[in-house]
Design a protein around this motif. Structure first.
Motif, PDB file in Angstrom:
ATOM      1  N   GLU A   1       0.853  -1.176   0.000  1.00  0.00           N
ATOM      2  CA  GLU A   1       0.000   0.000   0.000  1.00  0.00           C
ATOM      3  C   GLU A   1       0.898   1.238   0.000  1.00  0.00           C
ATOM      4  O   GLU A   1       2.098   1.144   0.283  1.00  0.00           O
ATOM      5  CB  GLU A   1      -0.904  -0.028   1.236  1.00  0.00           C
ATOM      6  N   PRO A   2       0.347   2.399  -0.344  1.00  0.00           N
ATOM      7  CA  PRO A   2       1.171   3.604  -0.457  1.00  0.00           C
ATOM      8  C   PRO A   2       2.016   3.914   0.770  1.00  0.00           C
ATOM      9  O   PRO A   2       3.114   4.468   0.642  1.00  0.00           O
ATOM     10  CB  PRO A   2       0.130   4.702  -0.717  1.00  0.00           C
ATOM     11  N   HIS A   3       1.529   3.554   1.964  1.00  0.00           N
ATOM     12  CA  HIS A   3       2.292   3.907   3.163  1.00  0.00           C
ATOM     13  C   HIS A   3       3.455   2.952   3.429  1.00  0.00           C
ATOM     14  O   HIS A   3       4.261   3.191   4.327  1.00  0.00           O
ATOM     15  CB  HIS A   3       1.372   3.965   4.387  1.00  0.00           C
ATOM     16  N   HIS A   4       3.578   1.873   2.636  1.00  0.00           N
ATOM     17  CA  HIS A   4       4.699   0.945   2.807  1.00  0.00           C
ATOM     18  C   HIS A   4       5.936   1.483   2.076  1.00  0.00           C
ATOM     19  O   HIS A   4       6.444   0.898   1.129  1.00  0.00           O
ATOM     20  CB  HIS A   4       4.329  -0.444   2.274  1.00  0.00           C
ATOM     21  N   HIS A   5       6.424   2.614   2.554  1.00  0.00           N
ATOM     22  CA  HIS A   5       7.501   3.341   1.878  1.00  0.00           C
ATOM     23  C   HIS A   5       8.885   2.996   2.400  1.00  0.00           C
ATOM     24  O   HIS A   5       9.891   3.360   1.799  1.00  0.00           O
ATOM     25  CB  HIS A   5       7.284   4.847   2.034  1.00  0.00           C
ATOM     26  N   SER A   6       8.956   2.280   3.534  1.00  0.00           N
ATOM     27  CA  SER A   6      10.260   1.933   4.101  1.00  0.00           C
ATOM     28  C   SER A   6      10.150   0.617   4.860  1.00  0.00           C
ATOM     29  O   SER A   6       9.088   0.272   5.388  1.00  0.00           O
ATOM     30  CB  SER A   6      10.780   3.046   5.018  1.00  0.00           C
TER      31      SER A   6
ATOM     32  N   TYR B   1       8.263   4.144  11.876  1.00  0.00           N
ATOM     33  CA  TYR B   1       8.585   4.729  10.578  1.00  0.00           C
ATOM     34  C   TYR B   1       9.008   3.705   9.524  1.00  0.00           C
ATOM     35  O   TYR B   1       9.374   4.080   8.410  1.00  0.00           O
ATOM     36  CB  TYR B   1       9.655   5.809  10.730  1.00  0.00           C
TER      37      TYR B   1
ATOM     38  N   ASN C   1      -0.938  -0.727  11.029  1.00  0.00           N
ATOM     39  CA  ASN C   1      -0.354  -0.089   9.848  1.00  0.00           C
ATOM     40  C   ASN C   1       0.774  -0.927   9.245  1.00  0.00           C
ATOM     41  O   ASN C   1       1.226  -0.663   8.125  1.00  0.00           O
ATOM     42  CB  ASN C   1       0.199   1.287  10.229  1.00  0.00           C
ATOM     43  N   HIS C   2       1.234  -1.942   9.983  1.00  0.00           N
ATOM     44  CA  HIS C   2       2.390  -2.725   9.559  1.00  0.00           C
ATOM     45  C   HIS C   2       2.001  -3.937   8.701  1.00  0.00           C
ATOM     46  O   HIS C   2       0.925  -4.521   8.872  1.00  0.00           O
ATOM     47  CB  HIS C   2       3.178  -3.228  10.774  1.00  0.00           C
TER      48      HIS C   2
ATOM     49  N   PRO D   1       6.970   0.667   8.205  1.00  0.00           N
ATOM     50  CA  PRO D   1       5.762  -0.141   8.291  1.00  0.00           C
ATOM     51  C   PRO D   1       5.837  -1.493   7.577  1.00  0.00           C
ATOM     52  O   PRO D   1       4.875  -2.257   7.613  1.00  0.00           O
ATOM     53  CB  PRO D   1       4.706   0.754   7.636  1.00  0.00           C
TER      54      PRO D   1
END
Length: 240
Positions: free
Chosen positions: A112-117, A162, A192-193, A164
């Motif tokens: 998903e978009p929030h899986h940036h790191s 930070y 969120n993870h 996820p």
């Protein structure tokens, strides 16, 4: 065709049954897949004395050690620095890495978009393939190991928050040691993870159980295993 799996203490492996079942379904009576359980990396060279061996998979702990015994590496295996598939053909021993395609194709639908790191647990051959894929996907990552600058003692709530995406590439939790777990602070996980464990036996490791309790999404390594196995099968058959 004579194939097999190289590793250490790998009697639990799914690969032998997977491929021998495949041979039966396809009616390939002259194909076999064996377990090459070698206890010492200094004995790896003996593998290449096996008559009529056409290729093999490589698992923990030899994905990096095997490289020095090979004549060539595929571009992907060269960049990753680890090999999980070897083809022996026309007098050459060629190394490939199908872990990368297996991991990428099993992970991508979950992102998903929030899986940036991401935090990658473990620094062995599998972690190198995971790091390679994440870089391809534009996901920043840190490799966490027992030693070095980024070690488990540095994992605080802020760092976990930070990052996820958590990927376990260590063997901790593999059958029969199912109560083992990397020293990762699961108490900081959130819904969120996404926690991805490359282990497939057991189906749900202790790490994934604890992650679920925190509401995190989870994924085991079985689909990745199937995908990398099929990619290896394609490589072996491309030369025969």
């Amino acid at each position: 065709m004579k194939l097999g799996l190289l590793g250490k203490n790998i009697s639990y492996s799914f690969s032998q049954k997977y491929f021998n079942d495949k041979f039966k379904v396809l009616g390939l009576k002259d194909y076999s897949y064996e377990i090459f359980d070698i206890q010492d990396k200094d004995s790896l060279e003996q593998l290449f004395t096996i008559p009529k061996l056409n290729g093999f998979n490589v698992t923990i702990p030899y994905k990096q050690d095997i490289v020095e015994y090979l004549d060539e590496l595929s571009p992907e295996a060269h960049k990753i620095g680890a090999v999980n598939t070897v083809l022996i053909a026309q007098g050459k021993k060629i190394g490939f890495n199908t872990d990368a395609i297996g991991f990428k194709n099993s992970l991508s639908p979950l992102l998903e978009p929030h899986h940036h790191s991401a935090l990658i647990l473990g620094s062995g051959g599998a972690s190198k393939a995971v790091s390679y894929v994440l870089n391809q996907l534009g996901i920043k990552s840190k490799i966490i190991s027992r030693n070095g600058e980024n070690n488990y003692s540095k994992l605080n709530e802020n760092m976990v928050f930070y990052h996820p995406l958590i990927i376990n590439t260590t063997p901790l939790g593999t059958f029969p040691n199912i109560d083992h777990i990397p020293p990762f602070p699961t108490k900081f996980l959130t819904p969120n993870h996404l926690v991805y464990d490359l282990i497939y036996n057991p189906e749900e490791t202790k790490l994934l159980q604890l992650a679920k309790e925190k509401g995190a999404k989870t994924k085991n390594g079985l689909e990745m295993l199937h995908l990398q196995a099929e990619a290896a099968w394609d490589i072996w058959n491309s030369m025969f």
